[in-house]
Design a protein around this motif. Sequence first.
Motif, mmCIF file in Angstrom:
data_model
loop_
_atom_site.group_PDB
_atom_site.id
_atom_site.type_symbol
_atom_site.label_atom_id
_atom_site.label_comp_id
_atom_site.label_asym_id
_atom_site.label_seq_id
_atom_site.Cartn_x
_atom_site.Cartn_y
_atom_site.Cartn_z
ATOM 1 N N HIS A 79 0.828 -1.220 0.000
ATOM 2 C CA HIS A 79 0.000 0.000 0.000
ATOM 3 C C HIS A 79 0.860 1.267 0.000
ATOM 4 N N LEU A 80 2.166 1.128 0.268
ATOM 5 C CA LEU A 80 3.057 2.299 0.271
ATOM 6 C C LEU A 80 4.030 2.258 -0.910
ATOM 7 N N THR A 81 3.751 1.391 -1.865
ATOM 8 C CA THR A 81 4.604 1.227 -3.041
ATOM 9 C C THR A 81 3.919 1.877 -4.236
ATOM 10 N N PHE A 82 4.639 2.743 -4.930
ATOM 11 C CA PHE A 82 4.014 3.552 -5.986
ATOM 12 C C PHE A 82 4.762 3.429 -7.305
ATOM 13 N N ILE A 83 3.984 3.423 -8.390
ATOM 14 C CA ILE A 83 4.545 3.524 -9.736
ATOM 15 C C ILE A 83 4.252 4.948 -10.198
ATOM 16 N N ALA A 103 5.418 13.164 -6.409
ATOM 17 C CA ALA A 103 6.212 12.184 -5.645
ATOM 18 C C ALA A 103 7.603 12.739 -5.355
ATOM 19 N N TYR A 104 8.223 13.339 -6.369
ATOM 20 C CA TYR A 104 9.559 13.910 -6.156
ATOM 21 C C TYR A 104 9.514 15.001 -5.088
ATOM 22 N N THR A 105 8.501 15.848 -5.139
ATOM 23 C CA THR A 105 8.399 16.943 -4.168
ATOM 24 C C THR A 105 8.231 16.389 -2.751
ATOM 25 N N LEU A 106 7.315 15.440 -2.616
ATOM 26 C CA LEU A 106 7.056 14.820 -1.317
ATOM 27 C C LEU A 106 8.328 14.158 -0.774
ATOM 28 N N LEU A 107 8.975 13.375 -1.628
ATOM 29 C CA LEU A 107 10.148 12.632 -1.152
ATOM 30 C C LEU A 107 11.361 13.527 -0.949
ATOM 31 N N ARG A 108 11.505 14.546 -1.793
ATOM 32 C CA ARG A 108 12.629 15.473 -1.596
ATOM 33 C C ARG A 108 12.532 16.069 -0.189
ATOM 34 N N GLY A 109 11.325 16.380 0.215
ATOM 35 C CA GLY A 109 11.102 16.913 1.565
ATOM 36 C C GLY A 109 11.575 15.943 2.642
ATOM 37 N N LEU A 110 11.327 14.664 2.409
ATOM 38 C CA LEU A 110 11.731 13.657 3.395
ATOM 39 C C LEU A 110 13.241 13.408 3.365
ATOM 40 N N PHE A 111 13.803 13.383 2.159
ATOM 41 C CA PHE A 111 15.239 13.100 2.033
ATOM 42 C C PHE A 111 16.107 14.273 2.484
ATOM 43 N N GLU A 112 15.550 15.482 2.416
ATOM 44 C CA GLU A 112 16.349 16.659 2.736
ATOM 45 C C GLU A 112 16.939 16.561 4.152
ATOM 46 N N GLY A 113 18.266 16.544 4.225
ATOM 47 C CA GLY A 113 18.956 16.476 5.520
ATOM 48 C C GLY A 113 18.792 15.151 6.243
ATOM 49 N N ARG A 185 5.641 7.846 7.140
ATOM 50 C CA ARG A 185 6.595 8.512 6.241
ATOM 51 C C ARG A 185 7.390 7.456 5.482
ATOM 52 N N ARG A 186 6.676 6.457 4.992
ATOM 53 C CA ARG A 186 7.319 5.343 4.280
ATOM 54 C C ARG A 186 6.784 5.311 2.846
ATOM 55 N N TYR A 187 7.663 5.429 1.894
ATOM 56 C CA TYR A 187 7.251 5.426 0.478
ATOM 57 C C TYR A 187 8.282 4.677 -0.352
ATOM 58 N N TRP A 198 13.138 5.807 -5.541
ATOM 59 C CA TRP A 198 13.353 6.519 -4.287
ATOM 60 C C TRP A 198 12.579 5.779 -3.198
ATOM 61 N N SER A 199 13.313 5.300 -2.199
ATOM 62 C CA SER A 199 12.697 4.504 -1.148
ATOM 63 C C SER A 199 13.027 5.132 0.193
ATOM 64 N N PHE A 200 11.993 5.451 0.953
ATOM 65 C CA PHE A 200 12.202 6.149 2.228
ATOM 66 C C PHE A 200 11.432 5.459 3.355
ATOM 67 N N GLY A 201 12.114 5.276 4.484
ATOM 68 C CA GLY A 201 11.393 4.911 5.708
ATOM 69 C C GLY A 201 11.267 3.431 6.009
ATOM 70 N N SER A 202 11.935 2.566 5.213
ATOM 71 C CA SER A 202 11.945 1.137 5.526
ATOM 72 C C SER A 202 13.341 0.596 5.321
#
Length: 589
Positions: A79-83, A103-113, A185-187, A198-202
Amino acid sequence: MASVSTNLTSNKFLLDWVAQKVTLCQPDQVVWCDGSEDENKRLTEFAVSKGILAPLNQEKHPGCYLHRSNPNDVARVEHLTFICTPTKEEAGPTNNWKAPDEAYTLLRGLFEGSMKGRTMYVVPYVMGPLGSEHSKIGVELTDSVYVALNMGIMTRMGKPALDMLGASNNFNRGLHCTGDLNPDRRYICHFPQDNAIWSFGSGYGGNALLGKKCLALRIGSYLGNKEEWLAEHMLILGVESPEGQTTYVAAAFPSACGKTNFAMMIPPKRFDGWKVTTVGDDIAWLRVGDDGRLWAVNPENGYFGVAPGTNWQSNPNAMKTIAKNTIFTNVAVTKNNTVWWEGLDGETPDELTDWQGRPWKKGSAEKAAHPNSRFTAPAANNPILSAHVNDPRGVPISAIIFGGRRSNTVPLVMQSFNWAHGVYLGATLASETTAAAAGQQGVVRRDPMAMLPFAGYNMADYFAHWLAMQKRVPYPPKIFMVNWFRKDKNGKFLWPGYGDNMRVLKWIVDRAHGNVGAQESLFGWVPKQGHIDLSGLDIDPAKVDEATSINEGEWKAELENQKAFFDQFGERMPKTLELIRQMLLSRVA
Ligand code: GTP
Ligand code: SPV
Ligand code: MN
């Protein structure tokens, strides 16, 4: 800013991209992985010092370590995996979709720092044999030393990958950060058009080891559609006859439905002189060869296998494979610091430390090992490893098998009437859900070609691609369907499974070579009475009859149920498959 310099490569595209991502994630340092023994030792020691890995009993498990993941992070998260294709239609109704910009905007926010105070590992890797035209190169940037170590086992990692890449810009760009493991915050996002993930939070398996499901299947299937090849959730094995003829077979079973076990099978005594060799246990990339046959490579270099149920009876070759240099994730440990899981040989110990590190007592209602606990083991450990695993051409496939976990309806084995009917059998595959993915277990769902969670584009287009392969493969493999998991009315498996699956495989191989007849049933070719060799098998023949039986009532319901699955694809769905469904239904209506 941490320096990105390295003497391992001067590839400008790669260096620029790493620099960009360093600016985004702001790690304290950047470590380029070369894949050497020495590096493996250093990273392992570091992981141990941080409590990320714990050494196991080195006498019993030389070179083996235990990892406990966060309890909220133990399986793939569909459910947190996106194409993230430009349009939702390209991803299709069976995938979660996000617009690439969003998706890039959302994840860039998470990856930042996100890597402040941490190390960024640059993990270059090859999926497929080195130097093969089938192979693909990826680079995963990750803040997880566990991921770097697992990638070192699962792929051809480090310097060989950079050497193969040379100055080329053609590599998959994977960015991974463990983050704070907050499921909100897992994508796991795939950008097929950009060849990026781009994989974040797992930190777990298929969510984090980006070469495996993300590149080899989701991005791979997208590329396969464009480049006229197939990326499939299939094991590859060779069956060698006593006369020395080897037949290669590829089989798609959904997650935790028997691929590793089938790929490492030891034939029963009755089949003295027969030998099975493993090419791959999870993923196959298939291409049409110059000779008009379908050829397969295994993109992986190790096994990320299910631990529970693995024992000296069911899968001795897996037990030998995990005897050394293996990472165990979320298994239980004994007082002697050896590994344990449900279904391991011998008596259950009175006391254990469970997968979460808590004391556990025999008879406890909770499982000691997580049902999706896994081992990561090098393919080179496998005693029956095929001599052709590193062959850049791959191996020629004579039979394709689709199989699911079905308590009822689906018989032990059936052969398709032809290619299109075989594609239909794959497209309508259904299976009970397992612990390999988060969510409810044991629910029957359609899982076409065992690819429902792994297709990187619209599944209707994927079906069309499969159908179109017929014109491209002058000597196609024969297509079969199997079910090892049918149950009697007491809920017991009707078929013994494991090594005894050789009995079914033998019929499949004979059929592939046209060496044995078959009986036409309403829904496909089935073995004639007596053609599945049962000699030496201590089992009530009535059970085999029940396992192989076809119940028209059950099939009528099955065929009717398939319609809704097909209908969701609308106009995009190939007409051929719906016509086959209707034709079969007309036989029982
Ligand atoms: P993934 O790695 O998730 O893709 O799984 P897989 O398809 O490789 O499945 P695996 O071989 O690891 O088997 C999963 C579970 O099914 C294990 O607990 C096995 O013991 C069990 N299993 C495998 N083969 C058979 C079989 O022939 N019969 C029965 N009854 N169970 C089986
Ligand atoms: C599967 O779930 O099919 C697996 C394990 O092989 S994972 O790598 O997590 O996808
Ligand atoms: Mn799998």
